[in-house]
Each structure stands twice: as structure tokens, then as C-alpha cells.
Motif scaffolding. Structure first.
Motif, PDB file in Angstrom:
ATOM      1  N   TYR A  83       0.838  -1.205   0.000  1.00 22.24           N
ATOM      2  CA  TYR A  83       0.000   0.000   0.000  1.00 22.24           C
ATOM      3  C   TYR A  83       0.871   1.252   0.000  1.00 22.24           C
ATOM      4  O   TYR A  83       0.636   2.191  -0.774  1.00 22.24           O
ATOM      5  CB  TYR A  83      -0.920  -0.002   1.224  1.00 22.24           C
ATOM      6  N   LEU A  84       1.887   1.272   0.838  1.00 21.80           N
ATOM      7  CA  LEU A  84       2.802   2.414   0.887  1.00 21.80           C
ATOM      8  C   LEU A  84       3.532   2.593  -0.438  1.00 21.80           C
ATOM      9  O   LEU A  84       3.689   3.711  -0.935  1.00 21.80           O
ATOM     10  CB  LEU A  84       3.813   2.225   2.022  1.00 21.80           C
ATOM     11  N   ALA A  85       3.976   1.488  -1.008  1.00 26.73           N
ATOM     12  CA  ALA A  85       4.709   1.553  -2.271  1.00 26.73           C
ATOM     13  C   ALA A  85       3.822   2.064  -3.407  1.00 26.73           C
ATOM     14  O   ALA A  85       4.270   2.826  -4.265  1.00 26.73           O
ATOM     15  CB  ALA A  85       5.256   0.167  -2.615  1.00 26.73           C
ATOM     16  N   GLU A  86       2.574   1.643  -3.415  1.00 28.36           N
ATOM     17  CA  GLU A  86       1.664   2.004  -4.508  1.00 28.36           C
ATOM     18  C   GLU A  86       1.148   3.435  -4.421  1.00 28.36           C
ATOM     19  O   GLU A  86       0.757   4.016  -5.435  1.00 28.36           O
ATOM     20  CB  GLU A  86       0.481   1.034  -4.527  1.00 28.36           C
ATOM     21  N   HIS A  87       1.149   4.022  -3.212  1.00 28.63           N
ATOM     22  CA  HIS A  87       0.509   5.332  -3.046  1.00 28.63           C
ATOM     23  C   HIS A  87       1.469   6.480  -2.747  1.00 28.63           C
ATOM     24  O   HIS A  87       1.079   7.639  -2.845  1.00 28.63           O
ATOM     25  CB  HIS A  87      -0.548   5.254  -1.935  1.00 28.63           C
ATOM     26  N   SER A  88       2.706   6.196  -2.390  1.00 27.19           N
ATOM     27  CA  SER A  88       3.629   7.275  -2.029  1.00 27.19           C
ATOM     28  C   SER A  88       4.372   7.801  -3.248  1.00 27.19           C
ATOM     29  O   SER A  88       4.487   7.130  -4.281  1.00 27.19           O
ATOM     30  CB  SER A  88       4.625   6.785  -0.982  1.00 27.19           C
ATOM     31  N   LYS A  89       4.898   9.017  -3.107  1.00 29.09           N
ATOM     32  CA  LYS A  89       5.692   9.622  -4.191  1.00 29.09           C
ATOM     33  C   LYS A  89       6.996   8.855  -4.378  1.00 29.09           C
ATOM     34  O   LYS A  89       7.424   8.596  -5.509  1.00 29.09           O
ATOM     35  CB  LYS A  89       5.977  11.091  -3.861  1.00 29.09           C
ATOM     36  N   LYS A  90       7.637   8.506  -3.259  1.00 27.98           N
ATOM     37  CA  LYS A  90       8.852   7.687  -3.288  1.00 27.98           C
ATOM     38  C   LYS A  90       8.825   6.743  -2.099  1.00 27.98           C
ATOM     39  O   LYS A  90       8.542   7.162  -0.976  1.00 27.98           O
ATOM     40  CB  LYS A  90      10.119   8.545  -3.248  1.00 27.98           C
ATOM     41  N   TYR A  91       9.107   5.483  -2.370  1.00 28.49           N
ATOM     42  CA  TYR A  91       9.045   4.453  -1.342  1.00 28.49           C
ATOM     43  C   TYR A  91      10.347   3.663  -1.333  1.00 28.49           C
ATOM     44  O   TYR A  91      10.811   3.201  -2.378  1.00 28.49           O
ATOM     45  CB  TYR A  91       7.871   3.508  -1.623  1.00 28.49           C
ATOM     46  N   ILE A  92      10.930   3.530  -0.128  1.00 33.87           N
ATOM     47  CA  ILE A  92      12.133   2.713   0.040  1.00 33.87           C
ATOM     48  C   ILE A  92      11.875   1.691   1.136  1.00 33.87           C
ATOM     49  O   ILE A  92      11.531   2.057   2.271  1.00 33.87           O
ATOM     50  CB  ILE A  92      13.365   3.566   0.392  1.00 33.87           C
ATOM     51  N   ALA A  93      12.020   0.431   0.789  1.00 34.26           N
ATOM     52  CA  ALA A  93      11.934  -0.654   1.764  1.00 34.26           C
ATOM     53  C   ALA A  93      13.353  -1.000   2.192  1.00 34.26           C
ATOM     54  O   ALA A  93      14.236  -1.168   1.345  1.00 34.26           O
ATOM     55  CB  ALA A  93      11.253  -1.863   1.141  1.00 34.26           C
ATOM     56  N   LEU A  94      13.567  -1.108   3.502  1.00 35.94           N
ATOM     57  CA  LEU A  94      14.918  -1.356   4.016  1.00 35.94           C
ATOM     58  C   LEU A  94      14.896  -2.472   5.041  1.00 35.94           C
ATOM     59  O   LEU A  94      14.080  -2.458   5.975  1.00 35.94           O
ATOM     60  CB  LEU A  94      15.468  -0.080   4.666  1.00 35.94           C
ATOM     61  N   ASP A  95      15.788  -3.443   4.864  1.00 41.88           N
ATOM     62  CA  ASP A  95      15.909  -4.520   5.842  1.00 41.88           C
ATOM     63  C   ASP A  95      17.320  -5.080   5.799  1.00 41.88           C
ATOM     64  O   ASP A  95      18.022  -4.966   4.778  1.00 41.88           O
ATOM     65  CB  ASP A  95      14.900  -5.637   5.549  1.00 41.88           C
ATOM     66  N   LEU A  96      17.752  -5.681   6.899  1.00 39.86           N
ATOM     67  CA  LEU A  96      19.063  -6.311   6.953  1.00 39.86           C
ATOM     68  C   LEU A  96      19.137  -7.542   6.055  1.00 39.86           C
ATOM     69  O   LEU A  96      20.182  -7.840   5.482  1.00 39.86           O
ATOM     70  CB  LEU A  96      19.380  -6.737   8.396  1.00 39.86           C
ATOM     71  N   SER A  97      18.038  -8.261   5.945  1.00 39.68           N
ATOM     72  CA  SER A  97      18.022  -9.538   5.233  1.00 39.68           C
ATOM     73  C   SER A  97      17.974  -9.355   3.727  1.00 39.68           C
ATOM     74  O   SER A  97      16.961  -8.920   3.177  1.00 39.68           O
ATOM     75  CB  SER A  97      16.823 -10.376   5.693  1.00 39.68           C
ATOM     76  N   ASP A  98      19.054  -9.725   3.058  1.00 40.25           N
ATOM     77  CA  ASP A  98      19.058  -9.640   1.598  1.00 40.25           C
ATOM     78  C   ASP A  98      18.129 -10.677   0.978  1.00 40.25           C
ATOM     79  O   ASP A  98      17.565 -10.456  -0.100  1.00 40.25           O
ATOM     80  CB  ASP A  98      20.478  -9.784   1.050  1.00 40.25           C
ATOM     81  N   VAL A  99      17.928 -11.804   1.662  1.00 37.74           N
ATOM     82  CA  VAL A  99      17.002 -12.835   1.176  1.00 37.74           C
ATOM     83  C   VAL A  99      15.578 -12.294   1.167  1.00 37.74           C
ATOM     84  O   VAL A  99      14.849 -12.422   0.171  1.00 37.74           O
ATOM     85  CB  VAL A  99      17.088 -14.105   2.053  1.00 37.74           C
TER      86      VAL A  99
END
Length: 271
Positions: A83-99
């Protein structure tokens, strides 16, 4: 208290832990995860806690069309990631896990405004800043030193930017006793630091707490009703929902009631 450099080293082990999933959990940790996911999550679902916390987060997001959003510690995606990715101007998902991030990146590939990064929030490798929203669902308690975390959050926020969080509290006496008994056997103890009163007040000193709600205060005793014979499910849930409403409303203004709760969700704004 750990320094930023020490936390980054711990986070390398945390990354390995979550990449391996259950393979790195010892038996006590697996039992705790089962209790958390099967028992606590069921309670939250049965009496409306889960849905109400999700819905208040959506309300707090507001109009996303002109906002830069960081989905912090989102693993392979949480309830609101898409939902955040689809509606925001710019969205960055961040996590330690590369998998986990690779899995989320696959879901995001059709969205030009969205990207998923495997990096440590505290490291220089992650240089993005000026976020209007930092969404941290079940994330902020993974930092042993709240001073380091708070400074980094403040640095990454745009003026008037907000943090939307959901974390466990360790301020209720029965829960504190349970966690103290469990901690020596806990395989993820180096990055599991449920909020204490001191932690909460450190956040409140740096950010404006616009709104907050405690969860599983009186309602944490809902599970006991499962052992009461001859009481209908409808009656049990009715009582549980009443307890939850009391927790939700009283914790918004009463510190003493908030600290009786197991979980806390907050809307915090940069000062």
C-alpha cells in the motif's frame, strides 16, 4: 550501552539469523515465537487489536501522494508495504536480510517509485534521508541503545516528518518476569530490547508524541477465558473487546495504564 559501531556488528549476526529463519532459533526461542505468533496473534485478531492497530496506521499515513516513505525493517513486506509503495511519491523498503528484500523487490519491480534495499539503517551505506514518514512496525525495539537509534531517526526525517511505530513493552510486571526467565535461553537476545519506561521517555523527549495507544493491558488476560468452561466464544470475545477498548482509550492519556500494556503503537513527529 552499545556504540553505533558495536550495534552494526551485532546487526551482521541479526542478518544471518533472519536469513536462516528457524534454523538459527534454539528450542526456547522457537517456543517463544510459537507463543507470540499462534497465541498472541490469535488474541489480537479475535478481539480486534490487530485490525485496529493496522487501521490507525493507515489513518496516520494520510495522503501519501507527495510523501517520501521509508519502510524500516520490513523484511519481505509487512501488512502495509505494498500500500505504501503504490501510493507514495517515493518508497524505500529497508531490511538487513538480503534474502527477504530480494523477495519484496520482486513484488515491487513494476513500481518505478519504489525500491527495496538490503542495508543497515545505522551504516553509512544507507545515505537516503529527508523522509516524510518512517514506518517501523516491530522494529525500534531491535536497537539496544535507544540514543543511537533516536539520533539516526531524527537525522533521517524531513522537517515535520513522522515515525509510525509498533513495539513490545517490558513495563508490565508479569511480562517483565516472563521475559527475565526466558532471556538467558533466548537466541536473539542481543537485538531484542522491548521498551522500558526509560526508553519511552527518551523518545518522548526527542519527538512530539502526537498520538499513542497501548495494547494488551487488561486485554492480555483474555487468554485465561479459553479455560473457562460453558462460556460461549461470543461472550469471551465481547469481554475481550471491552478490555481492549479500555486499554486503547486509557493508554492514550494515562502513562500508568500504558505501562501495564504489552505493546505500544505511536505517531511521533520531528520537533
Amino acid at each position: 550501552m552499545k556504540t553505533q559501531e558495536e550495534i552494526i556488528e551485532i546487526n551482521k549476526r541479526q542478518k544471518d539469523f533472519y536469513n536462516y529463519k528457524s534454523g538459527k532459533k534454539n528450542l526456547p526461542t522457537q517456543m517463544w515465537y510459537y507463543f507470540r505468533e499462534k497465541t498472541l496473534k490469535k488474541i489480537r485478531k479475535d478481539i480486534g487489536i490487530l485490525n485496529e492497530s493496522y487501521e490507525i496506521h493507515k489513518t496516520w499515513f494520510g495522503d501519501l501522494s507527495n510523501k517520501k516513505v521509508l519502510d524500516l525493517g520490513c523484511f519481505a513486506g509487512n501488512h502495509w508495504s505494498m500500500y505504501l509503495a503504490e501510493h507514495s511519491k517515493k518508497y524505500i523498503a529497508l531490511d538487513l536480510s538480503d534474502v527477504a528484500i530480494a523477495s519484496l523487490a520482486e513484488r515491487l519491480k513494476s513500481l518505478p517509485n519504489a525500491e527495496a534495499l538490503a542495508a543497515d539503517f545505522l551504516s553509512e551505506e544507507f545515505a537516503e534521508k529527508d523522509f516524510d514518514i518512517i514506518y517501523a512496525y516491530g522494529v525500534l525495539h531491535h536497537f539496544q541503545n535507544p540514543d543511537v537509534l533516536i539520533a539516526k531517526l531524527d537525522e533521517k526525517l524531513a522537517p515535520n516528518g513522522v515515525i509510525i511505530s509498533y513495539d513490545p513493552l517490558e513495563t508490565s510486571l508479569p511480562i517483565k518476569i516472563m521475559r527475565v526467565m526466558y532471556r538467558p535461553f533466548q537466541s536473539d537476545k542481543d537485538w531484542e530490547w522491548p521498551f522500558t519506561k526509560k526508553t519511552y521517555f527518551k523518545f518522548a523527549k526527542t519527538f512530539t508524541i502526537v498520538e499513542r495507544h497501548g495494547l494488551l493491558g487488561q486485554a492480555k488476560w483474555y487468554f485465561i477465558m479459553n479455560f473457562i468452561p460453558f462460556m460461549s466464544e461470543e461472550k469471551k470475545q465481547s469481554i475481550g473487546k471491552k478490555w481492549h477498548k479500555k486499554d486503547w482509550n486509557k493508554s492514550a492519556t494515562s502513562d500508568s495504564h500504558m505501562f501495564k500494556c504489552m505493546h505500544l503503537t505511536m505517531l511521533m513527529q520531528k520537533k
